[in-house]
Design an enzyme around this catalytic site. Structure first.
Site, PDB file in Angstrom:
ATOM      1  N   CYS A 286       0.797  -1.236   0.000  1.00  0.00           N
ATOM      2  CA  CYS A 286       0.000   0.000   0.000  1.00  0.00           C
ATOM      3  C   CYS A 286       0.822   1.276   0.000  1.00  0.00           C
ATOM      4  O   CYS A 286       0.517   2.220  -0.739  1.00  0.00           O
ATOM      5  CB  CYS A 286      -0.977  -0.001   1.170  1.00  0.00           C
ATOM      6  SG  CYS A 286      -0.224   0.227   2.811  1.00  0.00           S
TER       7      CYS A 286
ATOM      8  N   ASP B 238      -7.781   3.842  -3.673  1.00  0.00           N
ATOM      9  CA  ASP B 238      -6.954   2.858  -2.980  1.00  0.00           C
ATOM     10  C   ASP B 238      -6.578   1.749  -3.959  1.00  0.00           C
ATOM     11  O   ASP B 238      -7.368   0.855  -4.238  1.00  0.00           O
ATOM     12  CB  ASP B 238      -7.711   2.275  -1.786  1.00  0.00           C
ATOM     13  CG  ASP B 238      -6.841   1.390  -0.911  1.00  0.00           C
ATOM     14  OD1 ASP B 238      -5.691   1.115  -1.302  1.00  0.00           O
ATOM     15  OD2 ASP B 238      -7.310   0.974   0.163  1.00  0.00           O
TER      16      ASP B 238
ATOM     17  N   HIS C 285      -1.958   1.345   7.008  1.00  0.00           N
ATOM     18  CA  HIS C 285      -2.409   1.437   5.623  1.00  0.00           C
ATOM     19  C   HIS C 285      -2.379   2.891   5.183  1.00  0.00           C
ATOM     20  O   HIS C 285      -2.484   3.811   6.012  1.00  0.00           O
ATOM     21  CB  HIS C 285      -3.834   0.878   5.511  1.00  0.00           C
ATOM     22  CG  HIS C 285      -4.323   0.713   4.113  1.00  0.00           C
ATOM     23  ND1 HIS C 285      -3.558   0.163   3.107  1.00  0.00           N
ATOM     24  CD2 HIS C 285      -5.521   1.047   3.524  1.00  0.00           C
ATOM     25  CE1 HIS C 285      -4.258   0.151   1.974  1.00  0.00           C
ATOM     26  NE2 HIS C 285      -5.433   0.687   2.209  1.00  0.00           N
TER      27      HIS C 285
END
Length: 279
Positions: free
Chosen positions: A70, A124, A108
């Protein structure tokens, strides 16, 4: 990012240079990124350093034709969006575990993106199996996506249906749910890429991190399904959820699959320390 870097990034994901930073452009960029840049943690198991600096991320994702997790994927994508004229803010999130409890801080990284034609969106491209398109920040109802039904809601201390909650929620925090299950909680306050260094270090070194305990390389397929290589096991998931699983034989077949299915050229097979190839 300079214009040459932007052009190279757009070629990497197969998108023409957009005229304006609109929501339709954001949706196209988001989907194409998921289809062309794998979610992968191979660096952890190849002994490669993970550096959260824009140039290093671009060198890896664009120059070396790799993916990442991420911090790398959303960090680089955020830089691209900003260079294309989108208003981008980095947000920190904590991922819900199988037991319903939240993970460590800075677990994250998610992007809050504003487009010129109105609206705020959560982008995302770094959470593995997640929404194919950005989610509307202000929409509290169901958001239907090829990957499931999503909701963005105000966070509560014990979200409905979550066992073992009890983690306090601050004013303005948001929970992102997929098919009724909370996936992660976002702190709605601006961050910079350097804020995530400790989270990236923990996720890439701690024995408690699932990234350290397993191998993954995954991307969305052109038909809306997903293809995932976990060590030596290849799983192809169709858009309707049917799975075909194959165990690869030998290092050469594994390296060939990384190359042909994910566009990743490796000179050796990554393996989890103390584990078999299936991770």
């Amino acid at each position: 990012m300079n214009s040459a870097q932007v052009d190279a990034y757009l070629r990497r994901i197969g998108v023409d240079h957009p005229a304006w930073p609109t929501v339709d452009v954001l949706r196209e960029l988001h989907l194409r990124h998921l289809q062309t840049v794998p979610f992968e943690n191979l660096s952890i198991h190849l002994g490669e350093e993970i550096v959260l600096e824009e140039k290093r991320l671009l060198d890896k994702i664009v120059g070396a034709h790799r993916g990442g997790f991420c911090y790398e994927l959303n960090g680089a994508f955020g830089a691209l969006l900003g260079a294309l004229g989108f208003d981008v803010t980095l947000l920190a999130g904590r991922v819900y575990g199988e037991d319903g409890r939240l993970g460590v801080p800075y677990d994250h990284l998610v992007l809050w993106v504003r487009t010129v034609d109105g609206g705020d969106w959560l982008a995302d491209v770094g959470f593995g199996a997640h929404s194919h398109y950005p989610l509307a920040v202000g929409e509290r109802g169901e958001q239907v996506d090829p990957a499931g039904v999503f909701r963005v809601v105000e966070a509560r201390a014990d979200p409905a249906g979550v066992r073992g909650g009890g983690d306090s929620a601050e004013f303005g925090d948001l929970d992102v749910l997929r098919d009724g299950r909370p996936r992660y909680r976002l702190e709605v306050r601006p961050r910079v890429l350097g804020d995530f260094v400790v989270g990236a270090w923990w996720n890439s070194t701690s024995p408690a991190s699932h990234f350290v305990r397993s191998l993954v390389c995954s991307r969305v397929t052109e038909d809306g399904g997903r293809i995932t290589l976990s060590g030596g096991r290849l799983t192809v998931t169709s858009p309707d959820g049917r799975k075909e699983v194959a165990d690869l034989v030998g290092d050469e077949e594994v390296l060939e699959t990384y190359r042909d299915r994910f566009g990743i050229e490796l000179d050796r097979v990554p393996t989890v320390a103390g584990a078999g190839q299936d991770g």
